[in-house]
Design a protein around this motif. Structure first.
Motif, PDB file in Angstrom:
ATOM      1  N   ARG A 120      57.247-102.662   7.330  1.00 31.57           N
ATOM      2  CA  ARG A 120      58.007-103.320   6.272  1.00 31.57           C
ATOM      3  C   ARG A 120      57.516-102.810   4.933  1.00 31.57           C
ATOM      4  O   ARG A 120      56.327-102.804   4.672  1.00 31.57           O
ATOM      5  N   ARG A 121      58.441-102.354   4.108  1.00 27.87           N
ATOM      6  CA  ARG A 121      58.142-101.905   2.743  1.00 27.87           C
ATOM      7  C   ARG A 121      58.958-102.775   1.818  1.00 27.87           C
ATOM      8  O   ARG A 121      60.182-102.718   1.855  1.00 27.87           O
ATOM      9  N   TYR A 122      58.275-103.561   1.014  1.00 26.52           N
ATOM     10  CA  TYR A 122      58.920-104.575   0.179  1.00 26.52           C
ATOM     11  C   TYR A 122      59.741-105.493   1.081  1.00 26.52           C
ATOM     12  O   TYR A 122      59.175-106.210   1.875  1.00 26.52           O
ATOM     13  N   VAL A 123      61.063-105.423   1.027  1.00 23.28           N
ATOM     14  CA  VAL A 123      61.871-106.327   1.851  1.00 23.28           C
ATOM     15  C   VAL A 123      62.719-105.595   2.882  1.00 23.28           C
ATOM     16  O   VAL A 123      63.624-106.177   3.474  1.00 23.28           O
ATOM     17  N   HIS A 124      62.447-104.304   3.141  1.00 19.03           N
ATOM     18  CA  HIS A 124      63.195-103.580   4.165  1.00 19.03           C
ATOM     19  C   HIS A 124      62.230-102.866   5.110  1.00 19.03           C
ATOM     20  O   HIS A 124      61.063-102.695   4.799  1.00 19.03           O
ATOM     21  N   MET A 125      62.747-102.420   6.249  1.00 13.50           N
ATOM     22  CA  MET A 125      61.933-101.690   7.215  1.00 13.50           C
ATOM     23  C   MET A 125      62.025-100.195   6.917  1.00 13.50           C
ATOM     24  O   MET A 125      63.094 -99.701   6.554  1.00 13.50           O
ATOM     25  N   ALA A 126      60.904 -99.496   7.101  1.00 16.85           N
ATOM     26  CA  ALA A 126      60.885 -98.051   6.897  1.00 16.85           C
ATOM     27  C   ALA A 126      60.345 -97.380   8.155  1.00 16.85           C
ATOM     28  O   ALA A 126      59.464 -97.914   8.838  1.00 16.85           O
ATOM     29  N   TYR A 127      60.841 -96.208   8.450  1.00 16.20           N
ATOM     30  CA  TYR A 127      60.369 -95.373   9.559  1.00 16.20           C
ATOM     31  C   TYR A 127      59.504 -94.284   8.945  1.00 16.20           C
ATOM     32  O   TYR A 127      59.939 -93.563   8.052  1.00 16.20           O
ATOM     33  N   ILE A 128      58.271 -94.195   9.423  1.00 13.14           N
ATOM     34  CA  ILE A 128      57.395 -93.140   8.893  1.00 13.14           C
ATOM     35  C   ILE A 128      56.808 -92.340  10.024  1.00 13.14           C
ATOM     36  O   ILE A 128      56.794 -92.742  11.152  1.00 13.14           O
TER      37      ILE A 128
END
Length: 128
Positions: A120-128
């Motif tokens: 979770r990055r801030y209020v959304h999900m991120a794929y790294i």
């Protein structure tokens, strides 16, 4: 009546055939701290995946307090791996925001041996 007898026999076999669970005594290593509270005072929501040749990969959320009470400290995604019997240093692999948004990250490994991480990055999900 036959149904009740069959159920009683099944229950008796289940109880008779079961044994109590016990922890393994051999093969467990001593616990150790994965995170370091001297560097980052909080660590939460770890996830772990086993890789090829006995490697182990761990991610978790962590953060640093802000310099002032009204300032939010950075949130980070941390990573560590066990490879060849030795643990790597702790790495902050992603700055995900400020103020406690980093939660519920996950890690998996593809058939090709590549790691895939959601965070979770801030209020959304991120794929790294």
């Amino acid at each position: 009546m036959r149904r009740r007898i069959a159920m009683l026999i099944g229950l008796a076999l289940l109880v008779w055939g079961s044994s109590s669970a016990a922890a393994q005594t051999a093969g467990w290593s001593q616990p150790f701290a994965v995170s370091d509270t001297q560097k980052t005072p909080s660590s939460w929501f770890p996830d772990i995946v086993a890789g090829p040749e006995g490697s182990v990969h761990i991610v978790w959320s962590s953060g640093l307090p802000g310099a002032k009470k009204e300032e939010d400290g950075p949130d980070m995604l941390m990573y560590r791996e066990l490879k060849g019997g030795a643990w790597s240093a702790i790495n902050d692999i992603n700055l995900t925001g400020k103020g406690g948004y980093t939660v519920r990250n996950s890690i998996t490994m593809g058939h090709d041996g590549k790691l895939h991480v959601l965070v979770r990055r801030y209020v959304h999900m991120a794929y790294i």
